[in-house]
Design a protein around this motif. Sequence first.
Motif, mmCIF file in Angstrom:
data_model
loop_
_atom_site.group_PDB
_atom_site.id
_atom_site.type_symbol
_atom_site.label_atom_id
_atom_site.label_comp_id
_atom_site.label_asym_id
_atom_site.label_seq_id
_atom_site.Cartn_x
_atom_site.Cartn_y
_atom_site.Cartn_z
ATOM 1 N N ALA A 41 -4.554 39.402 26.553
ATOM 2 C CA ALA A 41 -5.423 40.427 27.126
ATOM 3 C C ALA A 41 -6.773 40.427 26.436
ATOM 4 N N GLU A 42 -7.782 40.951 27.148
ATOM 5 C CA GLU A 42 -9.077 41.205 26.531
ATOM 6 C C GLU A 42 -8.947 42.545 25.815
ATOM 7 N N VAL A 43 -9.264 42.572 24.517
ATOM 8 C CA VAL A 43 -8.973 43.755 23.702
ATOM 9 C C VAL A 43 -10.204 44.430 23.108
ATOM 10 N N GLY A 44 -11.386 43.884 23.326
ATOM 11 C CA GLY A 44 -12.582 44.505 22.762
ATOM 12 C C GLY A 44 -13.851 43.906 23.317
ATOM 13 N N SER A 45 -14.989 44.491 22.949
ATOM 14 C CA SER A 45 -16.313 44.052 23.395
ATOM 15 C C SER A 45 -16.395 43.972 24.916
ATOM 16 N N LEU A 46 -15.829 44.953 25.583
ATOM 17 C CA LEU A 46 -15.721 44.905 27.041
ATOM 18 C C LEU A 46 -17.075 44.966 27.745
ATOM 19 N N ASP A 47 -18.048 45.631 27.159
ATOM 20 C CA ASP A 47 -19.346 45.779 27.817
ATOM 21 C C ASP A 47 -20.390 44.791 27.322
ATOM 22 N N ASN A 48 -20.046 43.940 26.387
ATOM 23 C CA ASN A 48 -20.973 42.933 25.882
ATOM 24 C C ASN A 48 -20.921 41.723 26.809
ATOM 25 N N THR A 49 -22.080 41.241 27.258
ATOM 26 C CA THR A 49 -22.107 40.164 28.250
ATOM 27 C C THR A 49 -21.812 38.785 27.678
ATOM 28 N N SER A 50 -21.898 38.604 26.372
ATOM 29 C CA SER A 50 -21.689 37.264 25.823
ATOM 30 C C SER A 50 -20.613 37.187 24.749
ATOM 31 N N VAL A 51 -20.033 38.320 24.348
ATOM 32 C CA VAL A 51 -18.984 38.331 23.333
ATOM 33 C C VAL A 51 -17.702 38.876 23.949
ATOM 34 N N ALA A 52 -16.596 38.181 23.688
ATOM 35 C CA ALA A 52 -15.286 38.622 24.174
ATOM 36 C C ALA A 52 -14.314 38.649 23.011
ATOM 37 N N GLU A 53 -13.451 39.650 22.998
ATOM 38 C CA GLU A 53 -12.366 39.714 22.018
ATOM 39 C C GLU A 53 -11.056 39.618 22.791
ATOM 40 N N LEU A 54 -10.285 38.595 22.452
ATOM 41 C CA LEU A 54 -9.028 38.354 23.146
ATOM 42 C C LEU A 54 -7.872 38.472 22.172
ATOM 43 N N GLY A 55 -6.762 39.003 22.661
ATOM 44 C CA GLY A 55 -5.560 39.122 21.850
ATOM 45 C C GLY A 55 -4.397 38.411 22.523
ATOM 46 N N PHE A 56 -3.573 37.763 21.710
ATOM 47 C CA PHE A 56 -2.409 37.022 22.192
ATOM 48 C C PHE A 56 -1.220 37.375 21.309
ATOM 49 N N ALA A 57 -0.029 37.416 21.913
ATOM 50 C CA ALA A 57 1.183 37.679 21.138
ATOM 51 C C ALA A 57 2.319 36.830 21.696
ATOM 52 N N THR A 58 3.183 36.356 20.785
ATOM 53 C CA THR A 58 4.326 35.549 21.184
ATOM 54 C C THR A 58 5.500 35.832 20.257
ATOM 55 N N VAL A 59 6.694 35.624 20.768
ATOM 56 C CA VAL A 59 7.924 35.861 20.007
ATOM 57 C C VAL A 59 8.825 34.644 20.183
ATOM 58 N N ASN A 60 9.488 34.237 19.078
ATOM 59 C CA ASN A 60 10.417 33.113 19.134
ATOM 60 C C ASN A 60 11.390 33.225 17.970
ATOM 61 N N GLY A 61 12.505 32.569 18.070
ATOM 62 C CA GLY A 61 13.500 32.572 17.009
ATOM 63 C C GLY A 61 13.156 31.645 15.856
ATOM 64 N N GLN A 62 12.164 30.772 16.061
ATOM 65 C CA GLN A 62 11.768 29.825 15.022
ATOM 66 C C GLN A 62 10.299 30.044 14.664
ATOM 67 N N MET A 63 10.036 30.208 13.373
ATOM 68 C CA MET A 63 8.669 30.467 12.930
ATOM 69 C C MET A 63 7.731 29.314 13.289
ATOM 70 N N ASN A 64 8.203 28.078 13.176
ATOM 71 C CA ASN A 64 7.321 26.945 13.468
ATOM 72 C C ASN A 64 6.919 26.917 14.946
ATOM 73 N N LYS A 65 7.766 27.389 15.845
ATOM 74 C CA LYS A 65 7.415 27.448 17.271
ATOM 75 C C LYS A 65 6.350 28.513 17.529
ATOM 76 N N VAL A 66 6.438 29.628 16.814
ATOM 77 C CA VAL A 66 5.422 30.670 16.939
ATOM 78 C C VAL A 66 4.085 30.134 16.458
ATOM 79 N N ARG A 67 4.082 29.516 15.300
ATOM 80 C CA ARG A 67 2.839 28.972 14.739
ATOM 81 C C ARG A 67 2.258 27.873 15.638
ATOM 82 N N GLU A 68 3.138 27.061 16.201
ATOM 83 C CA GLU A 68 2.706 25.999 17.109
ATOM 84 C C GLU A 68 2.005 26.577 18.339
ATOM 85 N N SER A 69 2.549 27.644 18.906
ATOM 86 C CA SER A 69 1.931 28.285 20.071
ATOM 87 C C SER A 69 0.562 28.860 19.740
#
Length: 93
Positions: A41-69
């Motif tokens: 999702a876009e999580v910040g700087s919503l009204d700025n025309t050239s800056v975007a703040e994006l957030g991502f989240a993932t869950v997995n049973g293996q830490m290396n798979k999370v880091r890989e994503s």
Amino acid sequence: MFVGSLRLKLLINGSRTLKDKRQVVRSILDTVRSRRNVAAAEVGSLDNTSVAELGFATVNGQMNKVRESVDWIVNFIQDNYDLEILEQEITVY
């Protein structure tokens, strides 16, 4: 179970209007969601025309798979879009 979160602050080169920005942001979010099993999702700087703040989240049973994503997302964005990463915050726990 391991959880990974990624927050990126991006400077979108050539973006002069919110429409330009939203086109790039939507492309990033849709592509990442379709290629990786992550919440995004876009999580910040919503009204700025050239800056975007994006957030991502993932869950997995293996830490290396999370880091890989999380690493894949950063590399994908850097390689496929005309932008600069201003800030990057990765948390895996």
